[in-house]
Design an enzyme around this catalytic site. Structure first.
Site, PDB file in Angstrom:
ATOM      1  NE  ARG A   1      -3.902  -1.895   2.574  1.00  0.00           N
ATOM      2  CZ  ARG A   1      -5.067  -1.882   1.923  1.00  0.00           C
ATOM      3  NH1 ARG A   1      -5.348  -0.888   1.099  1.00  0.00           N
ATOM      4  NH2 ARG A   1      -5.938  -2.846   2.096  1.00  0.00           N
TER       5      ARG A   1
ATOM      6  CG  ASP B   1     -14.872  -3.075   0.536  1.00  0.00           C
ATOM      7  OD1 ASP B   1     -14.920  -4.244   0.970  1.00  0.00           O
ATOM      8  OD2 ASP B   1     -14.248  -2.161   1.108  1.00  0.00           O
TER       9      ASP B   1
ATOM     10  CG  MET C   1     -13.513  -7.480   4.223  1.00  0.00           C
ATOM     11  SD  MET C   1     -12.732  -8.536   2.995  1.00  0.00           S
ATOM     12  CE  MET C   1     -13.985  -9.789   2.800  1.00  0.00           C
TER      13      MET C   1
ATOM     14  CG  MET D   1     -10.102 -17.052   7.379  1.00  0.00           C
ATOM     15  SD  MET D   1     -11.218 -18.031   8.400  1.00  0.00           S
ATOM     16  CE  MET D   1     -11.482 -19.440   7.327  1.00  0.00           C
ATOM     17  CB  ILE D   2     -13.325 -13.385   2.743  1.00  0.00           C
ATOM     18  CG1 ILE D   2     -14.390 -14.125   3.545  1.00  0.00           C
ATOM     19  CG2 ILE D   2     -13.901 -12.887   1.417  1.00  0.00           C
ATOM     20  CD1 ILE D   2     -15.594 -13.280   3.925  1.00  0.00           C
ATOM     21  NE  ARG D   3      -7.323  -8.792   3.028  1.00  0.00           N
ATOM     22  CZ  ARG D   3      -6.465  -7.795   3.153  1.00  0.00           C
ATOM     23  NH1 ARG D   3      -6.899  -6.561   3.054  1.00  0.00           N
ATOM     24  NH2 ARG D   3      -5.196  -8.013   3.379  1.00  0.00           N
TER      25      ARG D   3
END
Length: 437
Positions: free
Chosen positions: A149, A205, A248, A354-356
């Site tokens: 980032r 998102d 998220m 976990m999702i990312r």
């Protein structure tokens, strides 16, 4: 006689006239005179035509019959930035396969760890990306190029592109990455260079403007559904059970809203676009418990920030840091119920990381492949300062400046949120202990 288009300016910049015949064969080329309408409601279009206004529209993405870059001499680069998201490896693979298989380009550099990999002082030796090297990367999550980032000096990045002879740079990332890509384009223009920058939007998102669905979103909703089901099992198996799931959604509640609709067991959905109080939330939860014996609550990470005290700060990408609404509600909800004389059993689930890190599901993998191909076709045609996306199920070109002009949010008066209210049965106003919805 029509006037200039009403609404956003979707004109796309390019490096110059396309004088090279495309090497693609057996392909239907895009009619460059056609547009995808921005607004599709008949009454709006009729009003615009009656007023002599040319309706705004997007360029179609896809292969052009004539292109700007000569495939025999062009060198390309790919960089991935920001947080992880399902489908990053799929996009990298798609770009490499299209460059090599469709245009015969085998010089593709993968820059490591985001824009930092394009700055001399932080640079790691780029990876040479070949079809063989990327053939299986879509089977795992994350990005083989790594990510980071934070902004980097556009001048230093363009210095690297010039030194390595990169003429076409593909950037894959969210709004911070898009702002960085736009800054690179401005520096390229200042130097009068023929370097194109094409972006593929990455936001789990689904909050980039003028793009209806971004890759990774479908996978995130599918995985979120597993979390809400687990919360339901935990809540329904205990007296006065509450399953609390944080999902998220920094500034936009699309994942939370779609997850609530995907699982009709959700009783309350909290999103950043709608204010609430703990009293209002607990009142709605208590009514659901009285009716069913349990309640499942879904909260987006950016919801309820006004309830949390603390100084405002920014992360490396320039986004406002959010306090942890999930852990706050985990403690505040039982305390509020105790004050009412009721004991509850609350189980808290936060599956965010976990999702990312998941690989893309079939639907997202399909979208990633199409976006990667569209990015290559746009770049080879000399399009620059452009992000490829989808609008009304058509792949389109969007000026980066427009894509970053505002953040897409859930319309609380629109069909999506009104359906959430209908399915959950929660009141429209969660700031009050009186049901008003």
């Amino acid at each position: 006689m029509t006037t200039r288009p009403e609404g956003p300016d979707f004109a796309i910049d390019d490096l110059g006239p396309c004088e090279v015949a495309s090497p693609l064969r057996g392909t239907s080329f895009i009619d460059v005179s056609k547009r995808v309408l921005f607004r599709g409601d008949v009454h709006e279009l009729r009003e615009q035509f009656d007023a002599g206004i040319d309706p705004a529209g997007f360029e179609y993405a896809g292969p052009r019959e004539r292109i700007f870059f000569d495939p025999e001499s062009v060198r390309c680069g790919i960089v991935t930035c920001g947080g992880l998201c399902p489908g990053l490896n799929d996009v990298i693979r798609s770009i490499v396969f299209c460059l090599h298989g469709k245009y015969g380009i085998d010089r593709v550099s993968g820059f490591r760890f985001g824009y930092a990999g394009l700055v001399e002082r932080d640079a790691v030796t780029p990876i040479e990306l070949t079809p063989r090297r990327v053939s299986q990367i879509h089977e795992v999550g994350g990005t083989v190029l790594g990510s980071s980032r934070g902004p980097q000096p556009a001048g230093d990045i363009v210095d690297t592109l010039e030194r390595l002879g990169i003429q076409l740079l593909f950037t894959v990332g969210g709004d911070g990455t898009l702002r960085g890509a736009h800054a690179i384009v401005e520096e390229v223009r200042r130097r009068s260079l023929d370097i194109a920058v094409v972006a593929v939007p990455k936001t789990i998102d689904n909050d980039i403007s003028y793009i209806d669905t971004s890759f990774g979103f479908d996978t995130a909703v599918e995985a979120a559904r597993q979390a809400t089901r687990a919360a339901y099992v935990e809540a329904s198996c205990h007296r006065n059970g509450i399953g609390l799931v944080k999902l998220m959604g920094r500034d936009s509640g699309f994942i939370a809203s779609f997850a609530a609709l995907a699982d009709s067991q959700v009783g309350v959905c909290l999103i950043p676009e709608v204010d609430f109080t703990v009293d209002g939330l607990v009142h709605a939860a208590a009514e659901r418990i009285e009716r069913d014996g349990y309640v499942v609550i879904v909260v987006a990470e950016g919801a309820g920030q006004e309830l949390l005290a603390g100084p405002t700060s920014l992360d490396a990408s320039g986004n406002r840091r959010h306090a942890d609404i999930g852990s706050y509600l985990r403690d505040a909800i039982p305390e509020s119920f105790r004050a009412r004389g009721t004991t509850v059993s609350l189980k808290y689930i936060d599956p965010s990381y976990m999702i990312r890190s998941l690989p893309a599901n079939a639907r997202d993998a399909n979208l990633c492949l199409r976006l990667g191909h569209a990015a290559v076709h746009a770049g080879m045609a000399g399009k620059t300062d452009v992000v490829v996306g989808s609008w009304r199920r058509r792949l389109t070109h969007v000026p980066i400046a427009q894509a970053i002009s505002s953040r897409k949010k859930v319309d609380i008066d629109g069909y999506l949120w009104q359906t959430v209210l209908s399915v959950t049965g929660q009141p429209a106003d969660l700031c009050s202990t009186v049901v008003t919805g």
